[in-house]
Motif scaffolding. Structure first.
Motif, PDB file in Angstrom:
ATOM      1  N   LYS A 326      23.741  58.450  73.465  1.00  0.00           N
ATOM      2  CA  LYS A 326      23.554  57.168  74.175  1.00  0.00           C
ATOM      3  C   LYS A 326      24.896  56.521  74.479  1.00  0.00           C
ATOM      4  CE  LYS A 326      19.012  55.801  72.511  1.00  0.00           C
ATOM      5  NZ  LYS A 326      18.777  55.908  71.069  1.00  0.00           N
ATOM      6  N   GLU A 327      25.800  56.633  73.500  1.00  0.00           N
ATOM      7  CA  GLU A 327      27.109  55.985  73.682  1.00  0.00           C
ATOM      8  C   GLU A 327      28.214  57.034  73.757  1.00  0.00           C
ATOM      9  OE1 GLU A 327      28.303  53.020  70.837  1.00  0.00           O
ATOM     10  OE2 GLU A 327      26.281  52.142  70.949  1.00  0.00           O
ATOM     11  N   ASN A 328      29.170  56.790  74.630  1.00  0.00           N
ATOM     12  CA  ASN A 328      30.302  57.715  74.694  1.00  0.00           C
ATOM     13  C   ASN A 328      31.220  57.493  73.492  1.00  0.00           C
ATOM     14  OD1 ASN A 328      29.504  58.892  77.044  1.00  0.00           O
ATOM     15  ND2 ASN A 328      30.765  57.567  78.351  1.00  0.00           N
ATOM     16  N   PRO A 329      31.740  58.559  72.876  1.00  0.00           N
ATOM     17  CA  PRO A 329      32.666  58.359  71.754  1.00  0.00           C
ATOM     18  C   PRO A 329      33.996  57.815  72.274  1.00  0.00           C
ATOM     19  CG  PRO A 329      32.513  60.677  72.333  1.00  0.00           C
ATOM     20  CD  PRO A 329      31.527  59.971  73.211  1.00  0.00           C
ATOM     21  N   SER A 330      34.732  57.163  71.381  1.00  0.00           N
ATOM     22  CA  SER A 330      36.024  56.612  71.812  1.00  0.00           C
ATOM     23  C   SER A 330      36.985  57.767  72.101  1.00  0.00           C
ATOM     24  CB  SER A 330      36.610  55.716  70.724  1.00  0.00           C
ATOM     25  OG  SER A 330      37.041  56.528  69.654  1.00  0.00           O
ATOM     26  N   ARG A 331      37.960  57.446  72.942  1.00  0.00           N
ATOM     27  CA  ARG A 331      38.947  58.462  73.331  1.00  0.00           C
ATOM     28  C   ARG A 331      39.728  58.978  72.102  1.00  0.00           C
ATOM     29  NH1 ARG A 331      42.233  58.881  78.364  1.00  0.00           N
ATOM     30  NH2 ARG A 331      44.389  59.061  77.728  1.00  0.00           N
ATOM     31  N   SER A 332      40.087  58.048  71.209  1.00  0.00           N
ATOM     32  CA  SER A 332      40.866  58.491  70.048  1.00  0.00           C
ATOM     33  C   SER A 332      40.044  59.399  69.132  1.00  0.00           C
ATOM     34  CB  SER A 332      41.426  57.305  69.264  1.00  0.00           C
ATOM     35  OG  SER A 332      40.457  56.316  69.162  1.00  0.00           O
ATOM     36  N   LEU A 333      38.748  59.151  69.103  1.00  0.00           N
ATOM     37  CA  LEU A 333      37.878  60.009  68.281  1.00  0.00           C
ATOM     38  C   LEU A 333      37.849  61.441  68.849  1.00  0.00           C
ATOM     39  CD1 LEU A 333      35.996  59.360  65.840  1.00  0.00           C
ATOM     40  CD2 LEU A 333      34.119  59.498  67.437  1.00  0.00           C
ATOM     41  N   ILE A 334      37.725  61.532  70.162  1.00  0.00           N
ATOM     42  CA  ILE A 334      37.695  62.861  70.797  1.00  0.00           C
ATOM     43  C   ILE A 334      39.029  63.575  70.559  1.00  0.00           C
ATOM     44  CG2 ILE A 334      37.361  64.134  72.966  1.00  0.00           C
ATOM     45  CD1 ILE A 334      36.087  61.515  74.068  1.00  0.00           C
ATOM     46  N   LEU A 335      40.108  62.810  70.772  1.00  0.00           N
ATOM     47  CA  LEU A 335      41.430  63.433  70.665  1.00  0.00           C
ATOM     48  C   LEU A 335      41.762  63.862  69.234  1.00  0.00           C
ATOM     49  CD1 LEU A 335      43.423  61.129  73.093  1.00  0.00           C
ATOM     50  CD2 LEU A 335      42.714  63.487  73.487  1.00  0.00           C
ATOM     51  N   SER A 336      41.141  63.209  68.253  1.00  0.00           N
ATOM     52  CA  SER A 336      41.453  63.547  66.852  1.00  0.00           C
ATOM     53  C   SER A 336      41.082  64.997  66.528  1.00  0.00           C
ATOM     54  CB  SER A 336      40.731  62.602  65.899  1.00  0.00           C
ATOM     55  OG  SER A 336      39.339  62.862  65.951  1.00  0.00           O
ATOM     56  N   ASP A 337      40.199  65.591  67.337  1.00  0.00           N
ATOM     57  CA  ASP A 337      39.796  66.969  67.068  1.00  0.00           C
ATOM     58  C   ASP A 337      40.584  68.008  67.877  1.00  0.00           C
ATOM     59  OD1 ASP A 337      37.986  66.544  65.069  1.00  0.00           O
ATOM     60  OD2 ASP A 337      36.271  66.315  66.393  1.00  0.00           O
ATOM     61  N   SER A 338      41.550  67.552  68.704  1.00  0.00           N
ATOM     62  CA  SER A 338      42.274  68.506  69.564  1.00  0.00           C
ATOM     63  C   SER A 338      43.006  69.570  68.750  1.00  0.00           C
ATOM     64  CB  SER A 338      43.325  67.799  70.416  1.00  0.00           C
ATOM     65  OG  SER A 338      42.796  66.693  71.036  1.00  0.00           O
ATOM     66  N   ALA A 339      43.783  69.114  67.758  1.00  0.00           N
ATOM     67  CA  ALA A 339      44.588  70.071  66.983  1.00  0.00           C
ATOM     68  C   ALA A 339      43.684  70.972  66.153  1.00  0.00           C
ATOM     69  CB  ALA A 339      45.562  69.325  66.084  1.00  0.00           C
ATOM     70  N   LEU A 340      42.617  70.376  65.577  1.00  0.00           N
ATOM     71  CA  LEU A 340      41.691  71.171  64.770  1.00  0.00           C
ATOM     72  C   LEU A 340      41.140  72.336  65.595  1.00  0.00           C
ATOM     73  CD1 LEU A 340      39.603  71.780  62.495  1.00  0.00           C
ATOM     74  CD2 LEU A 340      38.118  70.091  63.572  1.00  0.00           C
ATOM     75  N   ALA A 341      40.724  72.017  66.832  1.00  0.00           N
ATOM     76  CA  ALA A 341      40.105  73.043  67.663  1.00  0.00           C
ATOM     77  C   ALA A 341      41.074  74.196  67.923  1.00  0.00           C
ATOM     78  CB  ALA A 341      39.633  72.430  68.971  1.00  0.00           C
ATOM     79  N   ILE A 342      42.317  73.866  68.211  1.00  0.00           N
ATOM     80  CA  ILE A 342      43.291  74.936  68.506  1.00  0.00           C
ATOM     81  C   ILE A 342      43.569  75.761  67.247  1.00  0.00           C
ATOM     82  CG2 ILE A 342      45.657  75.459  69.207  1.00  0.00           C
ATOM     83  CD1 ILE A 342      45.561  73.332  71.173  1.00  0.00           C
ATOM     84  N   ILE A 343      43.837  75.078  66.137  1.00  0.00           N
ATOM     85  CA  ILE A 343      44.183  75.816  64.911  1.00  0.00           C
ATOM     86  C   ILE A 343      42.994  76.641  64.437  1.00  0.00           C
ATOM     87  CG2 ILE A 343      44.866  75.628  62.490  1.00  0.00           C
ATOM     88  CD1 ILE A 343      46.436  73.180  63.157  1.00  0.00           C
ATOM     89  N   ALA A 344      41.823  75.967  64.319  1.00  0.00           N
ATOM     90  CA  ALA A 344      40.645  76.654  63.768  1.00  0.00           C
ATOM     91  C   ALA A 344      40.223  77.815  64.646  1.00  0.00           C
ATOM     92  CB  ALA A 344      39.492  75.668  63.618  1.00  0.00           C
TER      93      ALA A 344
END
Ligand code: HEM
Length: 550
Positions: A326-344
């Motif tokens: 229903k609600e879009n997540p905040s930009r900082s919340l989305i970005l917090s997973d950027s490094a995790l996604a690349i490393i993992a």
């Protein structure tokens, strides 16, 4: 009051105050594990400084200060050591090396030498299936305990993840210490890697897989580990951000792919001493490589969000472009997973593929059998980047499973800790008190003869026998519950299906097109023994010679 009496009174007062201050500080450290540099400053510097004022009159400024600090810190260390080794400590019933009970530095030293996976096995053999490896941490080698601790009613992630993330204000998914928040944040990830969504990644997987095999064929003599890391980096950039990386083309000239490894290596100390991460976060120059890597990943995320989606990449789901939430997540919340996604996503798969190639070349009979299966379903005219025959290739699955059984890429597994405020956690006969942590070393579960027959042997056929696809006279032990290369439960690896598909595409395409062999001067017997447990398994160079098959 006469001067002498006053000094004695002050001395008594200061001793009492010192003892009281030490007791309170110990209690705060024990209950709250403060990591905020301001609190540490108050507790470790300001409090003894205040008590030193009381000694000035008697001993002078310098001696008074030295005495106050020495008495305060020595008493604090003494009281901490006494408590940690006493029968009153909540983990007192768990056996382990004396020094491990006293200080976290004991295990940190082993971890920094990359020997956790070997050392913990030795300790299990000596002390039994539950070993206290730190003042507040126990490791278990027990499948039923693992299921209770990691399963749907299990514990949240432990403090190691906050340390690895350098205590960033918004933690990545992998480090969330509250199960409710974790399951909410995990939803878009689940959608991104569902069976239906997986199809969206196949075109980029095929494009990058083909580029990778061409790269090997053209170079002819390569370090497979380096090349496959470049491949997974480019592929993950496509899968996560819809593109933006060409390290295979430029041979990683800016060191992007290599920076994944450097970043997770540098995070290791903070994993074991999470309080150090709070300091590193605030001190310029410390943890610089991690900060730089994180900034690079965030920048990629920002560019992707600004561009919008051209494909259904991970960010399409994380930023709710599919409109499920229903609600879009905040930009900082989305970005917090950027490094995790690349490393993992990149280092893990690259390491398994490297070990897979090593196992094939070190076991020619396995190589031959897998080659025959690939040739049967993917003769030269068949498109080997199309996964349509994979479900009919049990040996391919068996070889990948056996590789991950023998060499799980996260050998020590992922830490868990009871929910804050819960009081603790019960798992079969074990009670895990709050403020303590547990881990289930995957390497040890996979190499336990109670779970797998001839556990130290690379033997892919075991998987076929257990599936009833191959006869065998011996009764085998093969506990599927103990096979957890992707961990277990609702907080396990969310990218598991993507990783399996990616590894199969690369393996099949490579075997269809190329003939591989070790470089002549390479000693395969040493390779396994120089693997290091750096949270991810770190493997050495793998020099191979490549020839085209047609
Ligand atoms: C062979 C390859 C891989 C292996 C062996 C592997 C293994 C693992 C393990 C053991 C965990 C820890 C789970 C836990 O805390 O219990 C994990 C977490 C995770 N992995 Fe993987 N992984 C692989 C590939 C991938 C890929 C391709 C992605 C895609 C981006 C990925 C994304 C993640 C994420 C996001 C988490 C955190 C999940 C959560 O906390 O909910 N992994 N992985």
């Amino acid at each position: 009051m006469p001067r002498k009496t006053m000094f004695v009174a002050l001395r008594d007062l200061s001793t009492k105050d010192c003892v009281l201050a030490v007791a309170v500080t110990h209690w705060i450290f024990n209950r709250r594990e403060p990591a905020d540099p301001r609190i540490l400053f108050v507790l470790l510097l300001l409090v003894p400084a205040a008590t030193s004022l009381l000694l000035f009159l008697h001993y002078g400024t310098i001696l008074g200060t030295v005495l106050a600090f020495s008495i305060y810190h020595a008493s604090l260390i003494f009281s901490v050591v006494l408590y940690r080794t006493s029968p009153f400590h909540p983990l007192a019933r768990y056996p382990g090396p004396f020094l491990a009970k006293v200080t976290r530095l004991y295990w940190t030293r082993i971890a920094l030498a990359g020997r956790q996976h070997i050392e913990i096995g030795r300790l299990f053999d000596k002390y039994g299936d539950a070993v206290r490896i730190g003042p507040n941490e126990v490791h278990f080698r027990d499948v039923s305990v693992m299921q209770a601790m990691l399963g749907s009613k299990g514990m949240p992630k432990g403090p190691m993840w906050e340390g690895r993330a350098l205590k960033t204000p918004i933690l990545p998914l992998v480090g969330l210490r509250d199960n409710t928040t974790h399951s909410r944040r995990r939803k878009p990830w689940n959608r991104a890697f569902s069976s239906a969504a997986l199809k969206n990644y196949v075109p980029v997987m095929a494009k990058r897989g083909s580029q990778f095999v061409e790269l090997l064929a053209e170079r002819r003599e390569v370090d497979f580990v380096h090349c496959v890391h470049m491949f997974t980096f480019d592929f993950m950039a496509d899968a996560l951000f819809g593109g933006g990386s060409e390290v295979m083309k430029d041979d990683d000239k800016d060191g992007m792919a290599r920076s994944v490894k450097t970043s997770f290596l540098d995070s290791q100390i903070y994993e074991h001493l999470p309080w150090l991460a709070s300091l590193a976060r605030h001190i310029p120059g410390v943890g610089e490589k991690i900060k730089r890597f994180r900034a690079m990943c965030t920048q990629r995320g920002i560019s992707r969000l600004e561009k919008g989606s051209s494909t259904k990449d991970l960010f399409y789901w994380l930023s709710n472009e599919d409109g499920s939430e229903k609600e879009n997540p905040s930009r900082s919340l989305i970005l917090s997973d950027s490094a995790l996604a690349i490393i993992a996503g990149s280092d893990t798969t690259a390491t398994v593929l490297s070990i897979l190639v090593y196992c094939l070349l070190a076991h020619p009979e396995t190589y031959e059998r897998l080659q025959a299966e690939v040739d049967k379903f993917y003769p030269s005219e068949e498109d080997s980047l199309d996964p349509k025959h994979f479900s009919k290739m049990p040996y391919l699955e068996a070889v990948i499973n056996e590789t991950m059984r023998l060499y799980p890429v996260l050998p020590s597994g992922s830490q868990r800790s009871p929910e804050r405020g819960s009081g603790g956690f019960f798992a079969s006969q074990h009670f895990i008190p709050e403020w303590t942590s547990v881990r289930i070393p995957i390497w040890c579960l996979h190499r336990d003869p109670r779970n797998f027959t001839r556990p130290d042997e690379f033997w892919p056929e075991r998987w076929l026998i257990m599936d009833g696809l191959e006869p065998h006279s011996e009764v085998l032990t093969h506990d599927m519950n103990a096979f957890v290369p992707f961990s277990f439960g609702p907080r396990n690896c969310v990218g598991k299906n993507l990783a399996m598909l990616e590894m199969k595409v690369v393996a099949v395409h490579m075997l269809q097109r190329l003939q591989l062999r070790f470089r002549k001067d390479f000693d395969p017997t040493r390779w396994e023994h120089v693997m290091e447990d750096r949270f991810n398994l770190l493997v050495a160079e793998l020099p191979i010679v490549v020839e085209r098959r047609f």
